[in-house]
Write a protein that holds these residues in place. Structure first.
Motif, PDB file in Angstrom:
ATOM      1  N   PHE A  58     -40.577 -38.284 -33.521  1.00 24.79           N
ATOM      2  CA  PHE A  58     -39.693 -38.366 -32.368  1.00 24.79           C
ATOM      3  C   PHE A  58     -39.635 -39.807 -31.895  1.00 24.79           C
ATOM      4  N   ASP A  59     -38.448 -40.229 -31.484  1.00 24.93           N
ATOM      5  CA  ASP A  59     -38.277 -41.539 -30.856  1.00 24.93           C
ATOM      6  C   ASP A  59     -38.537 -41.345 -29.365  1.00 24.93           C
ATOM      7  N   TYR A  60     -39.777 -41.607 -28.957  1.00 28.74           N
ATOM      8  CA  TYR A  60     -40.183 -41.325 -27.582  1.00 28.74           C
ATOM      9  C   TYR A  60     -39.533 -42.282 -26.579  1.00 28.74           C
ATOM     10  N   THR A  61     -39.147 -43.436 -27.021  1.00 26.00           N
ATOM     11  CA  THR A  61     -38.507 -44.399 -26.126  1.00 26.00           C
ATOM     12  C   THR A  61     -37.109 -43.950 -25.731  1.00 26.00           C
ATOM     13  N   ASN A  62     -36.347 -43.471 -26.702  1.00 30.71           N
ATOM     14  CA  ASN A  62     -34.946 -43.130 -26.462  1.00 30.71           C
ATOM     15  C   ASN A  62     -34.674 -41.634 -26.367  1.00 30.71           C
ATOM     16  N   GLY A  63     -35.691 -40.819 -26.637  1.00 29.20           N
ATOM     17  CA  GLY A  63     -35.509 -39.375 -26.529  1.00 29.20           C
ATOM     18  C   GLY A  63     -34.717 -38.766 -27.660  1.00 29.20           C
ATOM     19  N   VAL A  64     -34.906 -39.289 -28.880  1.00 24.81           N
ATOM     20  CA  VAL A  64     -34.121 -38.851 -30.034  1.00 24.81           C
ATOM     21  C   VAL A  64     -35.029 -38.195 -31.076  1.00 24.81           C
ATOM     22  N   GLY A  65     -34.611 -37.032 -31.576  1.00 25.83           N
ATOM     23  CA  GLY A  65     -35.379 -36.342 -32.601  1.00 25.83           C
ATOM     24  C   GLY A  65     -35.291 -37.040 -33.945  1.00 25.83           C
ATOM     25  N   LEU A  66     -36.420 -37.129 -34.639  1.00 25.41           N
ATOM     26  CA  LEU A  66     -36.464 -37.734 -35.974  1.00 25.41           C
ATOM     27  C   LEU A  66     -37.019 -36.752 -37.002  1.00 25.41           C
ATOM     28  N   TYR A  67     -36.983 -35.474 -36.657  1.00 28.80           N
ATOM     29  CA  TYR A  67     -37.524 -34.442 -37.543  1.00 28.80           C
ATOM     30  C   TYR A  67     -36.640 -34.291 -38.780  1.00 28.80           C
ATOM     31  N   ARG A  68     -37.280 -34.124 -39.930  1.00 28.55           N
ATOM     32  CA  ARG A  68     -36.527 -33.989 -41.177  1.00 28.55           C
ATOM     33  C   ARG A  68     -36.761 -32.642 -41.860  1.00 28.55           C
ATOM     34  N   THR A  69     -37.747 -31.890 -41.375  1.00 24.94           N
ATOM     35  CA  THR A  69     -38.051 -30.594 -41.975  1.00 24.94           C
ATOM     36  C   THR A  69     -37.321 -29.496 -41.216  1.00 24.94           C
TER      37      THR A  69
ATOM     38  N   LYS B 103     -39.129 -27.337 -38.747  1.00 21.58           N
ATOM     39  CA  LYS B 103     -39.723 -28.012 -37.594  1.00 21.58           C
ATOM     40  C   LYS B 103     -38.661 -28.863 -36.902  1.00 21.58           C
ATOM     41  N   PHE B 104     -37.753 -28.186 -36.211  1.00 23.49           N
ATOM     42  CA  PHE B 104     -36.712 -28.852 -35.422  1.00 23.49           C
ATOM     43  C   PHE B 104     -35.839 -29.787 -36.256  1.00 23.49           C
ATOM     44  N   GLY B 105     -35.667 -29.442 -37.532  1.00 24.13           N
ATOM     45  CA  GLY B 105     -34.887 -30.306 -38.412  1.00 24.13           C
ATOM     46  C   GLY B 105     -33.467 -30.543 -37.943  1.00 24.13           C
ATOM     47  N   GLU B 106     -32.898 -29.574 -37.216  1.00 19.73           N
ATOM     48  CA  GLU B 106     -31.528 -29.725 -36.726  1.00 19.73           C
ATOM     49  C   GLU B 106     -31.432 -30.720 -35.567  1.00 19.73           C
TER      50      GLU B 106
END
Length: 313
Positions: free
Chosen positions: A80-91, A94-97
């Motif tokens: 997760f990009d905690y600074t900007n609040g953006v998901g970086l999940y690829r699986t 596990k929240f891949g969408e």
């Protein structure tokens, strides 16, 4: 009603769902009646996930009795990009969408929050540690360990997370420390315990919860698995705790909080390796992930940890 400056919403995101509650920022305790918990499919669409997260947060806001809130703080796992609040999940599972989805914007939009109301994010293990320290108001060095599906950690000194330096593992994480023929998380996790049971010839129990229940009922084979678990865990964590000069280690998570099953062997193992850190488990009265998330809405605290966000795994 509670004033807007005294109440924030703390959120804990896990693979199986969401927990959230209003937290009184003066006492750092959950507002009675505001705790909400719900399952959310981690393999669902971005719209499905964000809508359900916002729906549950709204319930906590409504139950808080507050006319306004100080903000919303998430304890959420990586990537997760905690600074900007953006998901970086690829699986996918596990929240891949949520990959490249600005979760912050989606939550703000669904809740209809004013732009000045902060929505902030931190790694879930760090959120757990922040929550623990906000409750204890302890200025000593404390290590927080979460044992669930994974093996998470948070190092706290003088109330603030420590993610770098000579006295902590790289990134402040312990899951990847070498152990036996793999890494620590291979052994100190739900799958690790279940694998140890199966490798010992066990076939009766098929998940960690059933193993825990069997251990509490004195099942000999399972008890032996947990005793070895405690001994091995002490071997891995003793040098880490000593190097950090930790006054105590606090355990949480579905498996970590089961100190009755492995704590005696863990403490003995620490002593064998010359470690004098006290051993505790999280309180059953407050959800530290949720309480920790709420602390992120305190501007002064947030500014003190903001530079650490890119280091969080």
């Amino acid at each position: 009603m509670n004033s807007s400056s005294s109440v924030a919403i703390g959120v804990c995101i896990a693979g199986k769902g969401i927990k959230c509650a209003a937290v009184n920022l003066s006492t750092n305790k959950i507002v009675p009646g505001s705790f909400v918990e719900s399952s959310v499919r981690a393999d669902g669409s971005a719209r499905h996930i964000c809508t359900l997260w916002a729906m549950n947060i709204r319930k906590s806001i409504e139950r808080s009795g507050a006319d306004r809130i100080a903000g919303v703080g998430f304890s959420i796992p990586g990537n997760f990009d905690y600074t900007n609040g953006v998901g970086l999940y690829r699986t996918k599972a596990k929240f891949g969408e949520l990959y490249q989805v600005n979760v912050k914007d989606e939550i703000v939009k669904r809740l209809g929050l004013d732009y000045e109301v902060p929505v902030r994010f931190v790694n879930d293990a760090i959120g757990f540690a922040i929550g623990g320290q906000s409750m204890a108001r302890d200025t000593s060095n404390v290590v927080y360990i979460i044992i669930e599906d994974g093996f998470g950690s948070g190092f706290i000194s003088n109330g603030y997370p420590v993610l770098k330096g000579a006295n902590v593992p790289a990134g402040g994480v312990v899951y990847n420390l070498p152990f036996k023929d793999g890494i620590a998380e291979d052994f100190f996790s739900a799958n690790g315990v279940l694998k140890a049971y199966q490798e010992s010839g066990g076939k009766m129990f098929i998940n960690t919860r059933s193993l825990i229940n069997a251990g509490h009922h004195g099942h000999a084979q399972v008890s032996e698995i947990f005793q070895q678990f405690g001994q091995d865990l002490g071997e891995v964590l003793a040098p880490v705790l000593k190097k950090f000069n930790a006054s105590k280690v606090v355990f949480g998570g579905n498996l970590g909080r089961e100190l009755d099953l492995y704590g005696e062997q863990f403490r003995a193992s620490l002593a064998t390796h010359g470690c004098t850190s006290a051993v505790e488990k999280e309180s059953d009265e407050q959800d530290l992930f949720v309480v920790g998330g709420a602390q992120l809405t305190k501007d002064q605290y947030w500014m003190s940890i903001e530079s650490l966000l890119p280091l969080m795994d």
